[in-house]
Write an enzyme that holds these catalytic residues in place. Structure first.
Site, PDB file in Angstrom:
ATOM      1  N   LYS A 184     -33.038   3.347  62.006  1.00 40.66           N
ATOM      2  CA  LYS A 184     -32.290   4.464  61.415  1.00 40.66           C
ATOM      3  C   LYS A 184     -32.654   5.733  62.163  1.00 40.66           C
ATOM      4  O   LYS A 184     -33.760   5.860  62.679  1.00 40.66           O
ATOM      5  CB  LYS A 184     -32.670   4.634  59.942  1.00 40.66           C
ATOM      6  CG  LYS A 184     -31.680   5.443  59.147  1.00 40.66           C
ATOM      7  CD  LYS A 184     -30.509   4.578  58.749  1.00 40.66           C
ATOM      8  CE  LYS A 184     -29.554   5.232  57.806  1.00 40.66           C
ATOM      9  NZ  LYS A 184     -28.702   4.245  57.149  1.00 40.66           N
ATOM     10  N   GLY A 219     -20.351  10.920  44.548  1.00 38.31           N
ATOM     11  CA  GLY A 219     -20.227  11.078  45.998  1.00 38.31           C
ATOM     12  C   GLY A 219     -18.793  10.827  46.420  1.00 38.31           C
ATOM     13  O   GLY A 219     -18.172   9.845  46.004  1.00 38.31           O
ATOM     14  N   GLY A 272     -17.759  11.067  49.830  1.00 34.25           N
ATOM     15  CA  GLY A 272     -17.735  10.973  51.296  1.00 34.25           C
ATOM     16  C   GLY A 272     -16.990   9.710  51.691  1.00 34.25           C
ATOM     17  O   GLY A 272     -16.132   9.229  50.943  1.00 34.25           O
ATOM     18  N   ASN A 273     -17.328   9.150  52.842  1.00 32.23           N
ATOM     19  CA  ASN A 273     -16.616   7.966  53.341  1.00 32.23           C
ATOM     20  C   ASN A 273     -16.598   6.845  52.304  1.00 32.23           C
ATOM     21  O   ASN A 273     -15.539   6.334  51.925  1.00 32.23           O
ATOM     22  CB  ASN A 273     -17.265   7.517  54.659  1.00 32.23           C
ATOM     23  CG  ASN A 273     -16.663   6.225  55.175  1.00 32.23           C
ATOM     24  OD1 ASN A 273     -16.974   5.141  54.686  1.00 32.23           O
ATOM     25  ND2 ASN A 273     -15.767   6.325  56.138  1.00 32.23           N
TER      26      ASN A 273
HETATM   27  N1  GLU Z   1     -25.084   3.865  57.867  1.00 29.15           N
HETATM   28  C1  GLU Z   1     -24.571   2.625  57.407  1.00 29.15           C
HETATM   29  C2  GLU Z   1     -25.593   1.903  56.547  1.00 29.15           C
HETATM   30  O1  GLU Z   1     -26.484   2.512  56.009  1.00 29.15           O
HETATM   31  C3  GLU Z   1     -24.012   1.770  58.545  1.00 29.15           C
HETATM   32  C4  GLU Z   1     -25.013   1.309  59.554  1.00 29.15           C
HETATM   33  C5  GLU Z   1     -24.387   0.640  60.764  1.00 29.15           C
HETATM   34  O2  GLU Z   1     -23.210   0.425  60.758  1.00 29.15           O
HETATM   35  O3  GLU Z   1     -25.156   0.346  61.686  1.00 29.15           O
HETATM   36  O4  GLU Z   1     -25.503   0.732  56.334  1.00 29.15           O
END
Ligand code: GLU
Length: 428
Positions: free
Chosen positions: A105, A217, A219-220
Site C-alpha cells: 500500500k 461515503g 466516493g468511487n
Molecule cells: N485500493 C483498492 C483496495 O484497497 C484497490 C487495490 C488495487 O486494485 O490494487 O483494495
C-alpha cells in the site's frame, strides 16, 4: 475511549486467527512484519511559487504469493501505521480471492481538496520518482485508493515509463481505458460487494425489494454501490460524504443526489448554506440532515461503510440497527466493535472479502496489459462474479463449521494459504 491505531487492529485480528490455527512464533512473526517500508519526502513547487513538502510512503508487506499489489491514497491522515495496516490487509485480501498477488500500500500525507490539479499531478510524479526502483509490473503494482483516481494513475504510468524508457502499462492498475485500463474496473469494488451481498441474501431466503440501505461515503465505492443497489430494487435511505449525511426513510435516488452534489460542491449544500438549511425543501423531499455518526446508527437493514477506517467502534457498535454490514471501506470496524456486533447477531461481510472486487479487476487489468489482449465488460463481470462467489462460499462454509465470524474465517483460511506459499519457498 482510546483507539488503537489501524496496524494494532490488524495485529489483533491476526492474533485471533493464529490462536485458532496454532501458529508457531516464527510463522506469526512473518505475518506481523512487512518486508519493506519506504518512507520518503516529496517536494514540489506550489502554485504560490513556494516549495511544498509531503511525506510519501510505500509499504511492501508480503510477496509470498506474487508481486506486491495495492493502492495509493492521498489523505491528510495517511501515516505509516495506517499504510502498514492497509498493506497487510491487501496481502490478506488477495489471498481471500485467491489471486496470485501479494500485498502493499502507498500513501501521500496531503489534502487534495486544497491542492490544484497541477500540484496533485506534481505529487503523483514525485511519488513515482521516489519509489521508482522498488515498483514495476513484476515487483509491485499500485492502484487507486482514497482520493486518487484513474487520471492520477495515468500520470503515474507516464512518469514510470519516462524513467524506465519503455512502455509499461502493467506497472499500475485503475488506469483510464485509453491507457490500457480494464472495462469494469471503475465499478469493480461496488460490484464485487453486491455479488457477495446478493448471495448472502439468497442463502438467507430474503429478497432485495424494499430492503433499506445506508451508505457512509460517496466516493468511487459508495456512489457505485448506491446506484447498483438502487437499480436492483433496494431502498437507499441514507448517504453521506465527509461533511455529513442525508437520511430519507422513503428512499433517495442516488444518481440524482450525485448530480446535485456535483453541482453544489457537497451533499450538505444540496439543502443548506452554512448552518442554514431549507426546511421546506427538506420536508418536500422527505430528507433529514444527519451527521456521519448518526447515519451509522440509523434505521436500516444493510449498512455499508464505504469511507475510512475505524468508523464502527466500541462507542457506537451497540447502537447499530442494521442486520448486515457490508464493509466496502478498509478497516471500518475495530476488533472491539466486532465482538459487540457478533453478540448482537449482526452479520459482517468483512472488508477483505466485501471490497476485494477492486483488486480482482485490477488483477484482470494487469493480466490484460501483460498479454496486450483486452476483454469485454461481460467477460470481466462474469470472471469477477465467479471469483467473488467462490471466495464467499469458502468463507461461509468454513465459518459455519468452525462457528466463527466471517472475518475470523477469512483470516484463518488465508493465513493457511500464505503460509503454504512461504513453506514452498523454504521461508518457514
Ligand atoms: N485500493 C483498492 C483496495 O484497497 C484497490 C487495490 C488495487 O486494485 O490494487 O483494495
Amino acid at each position: 475511549m482510546s483507539q488503537k491505531n489501524p496496524f494494532q487492529n490488524y495485529l489483533e485480528i491476526l492474533e485471533n486467527a493464529s490462536k485458532i490455527l496454532g501458529l508457531s512464533s516464527k510463522e506469526l512473526k512473518i505475518l506481523q512484519t512487512p518486508n519493506r517500508i519506504l518512507e520518503k519526502e516529496i517536494s514540489i513547487i506550489g502554485d504560490d511559487t513556494h516549495e511544498k513538502k509531503f511525506k510519501a510512503y510505500r509499504v511492501q508487506f508480503s510477496n509470498a504469493r506474487g508481486p506486491y499489489k495495492g493502492g495509493i491514497r492521498f489523505h491528510p491522515e495517511a501515516d505509516i501505521e495506517e499504510v502498514k495496516a492497509l498493506a497487510a490487509l491487501m496481502s490478506i485480501k488477495c489471498a481471500v480471492v485467491n489471486i496470485p498477488l501479494g500485498g502493499g500500500k502507498g500513501g501521500v500525507q496531503c489534502n487534495p481538496k486544497i491542492l490544484s490539479d497541477r500540484e496533485i499531478s506534481e505529487i503523483s510524479r514525485g511519488w513515482v520518482r521516489a519509489m521508482a526502483d522498488f515498483v514495476g509490473p513484476e515487483k509491485d503494482i499500485p492502484a487507486p485508493d482514497v482520493y486518487t483516481n484513474p487520471e492520477i494513475m495515468g500520470i503515474m504510468m507516464d512518469e514510470f515509463e519516462k524513467i524506465h524508457g519503455k512502455s509499461a502499462p502493467g506497472f499500475i492498475t485503475g488506469k483510464p481505458l485509453a491507457l490500457g485500463g480494464s472495462l469494469g474496473r471503475g465499478t469493480a469494488t461496488a460490484q464485487g460487494g453486491v455479488y457477495v451481498l446478493e448471495e448472502l441474501i439468497k442463502i438467507q431466503n430474503g429478497t432485495p425489494e424494499g430492503m433499506k440501505v445506508a451508505i457512509q461515503g460517496f466516493g468511487n465505492a459508495g456512489l457505485h454501490v448506491a446506484n447498483i443497489l438502487h437499480s436492483l430494487g433496494y431502498k437507499i435511505v441514507g448517504v453521506s460524504d465527509s461533511h455529513g449525511a442525508l437520511y430519507a426513510p422513503n428512499g433517495l435516488d442516488p444518481q440524482q443526489i450525485a448530480t446535485q452534489k456535483h453541482e453544489k460542491g457537497g451533499l450538505h449544500h444540496i439543502y443548506c448554506e452554512g448552518n442554514i438549511c431549507d426546511a421546506k425543501k427538506l420536508m418536500a423531499d422527505g430528507v433529514q440532515i444527519m451527521t456521519n455518526e448518526e447515519l451509522l446508527e440509523c434505521e436500516c437493514d444493510i449498512l455499508i461503510p464505504a469511507a475510512l477506517d475505524r468508523q464502527i467502534h466500541e462507542g457506537n457498535a451497540g447502537n447499530i440497527k442494521a442486520k448486515i454490514i457490508l464493509e466496502l471501506a478498509n478497516g471500518p470496524t475495530t476488533p472491539e466493535a466486532d465482538v459487540i456486533l457478533e453478540e448482537k447477531g449482526i452479520l459482517v461481510i468483512p472488508d477483505v472479502l466485501a471490497n476485494a472486487g477492486g483488486v480482482t479487476v485490477s488483477y484482470f487489468e494487469w493480466v490484460q496489459n501483460l498479454a496486450n489482449y483486452y476483454w469485454t465488460e461481460e467477460e470481466v463481470k462474469e470472471k469477477l462474479k465467479k471469483i467473488m462467489l467462490s471466495a464467499f462460499h469458502d468463507i461461509v462454509e468454513f465459518a459455519q463449521i468452525q462457528k466463527i465470524s466471517y472475518r475470523k474465517a477469512a483470516f484463518v483460511l488465508v493465513v493457511r494459504r500464505i503460509l503454504e506459499a512461504l513453506k514452498f519457498r523454504g521461508r518457514v
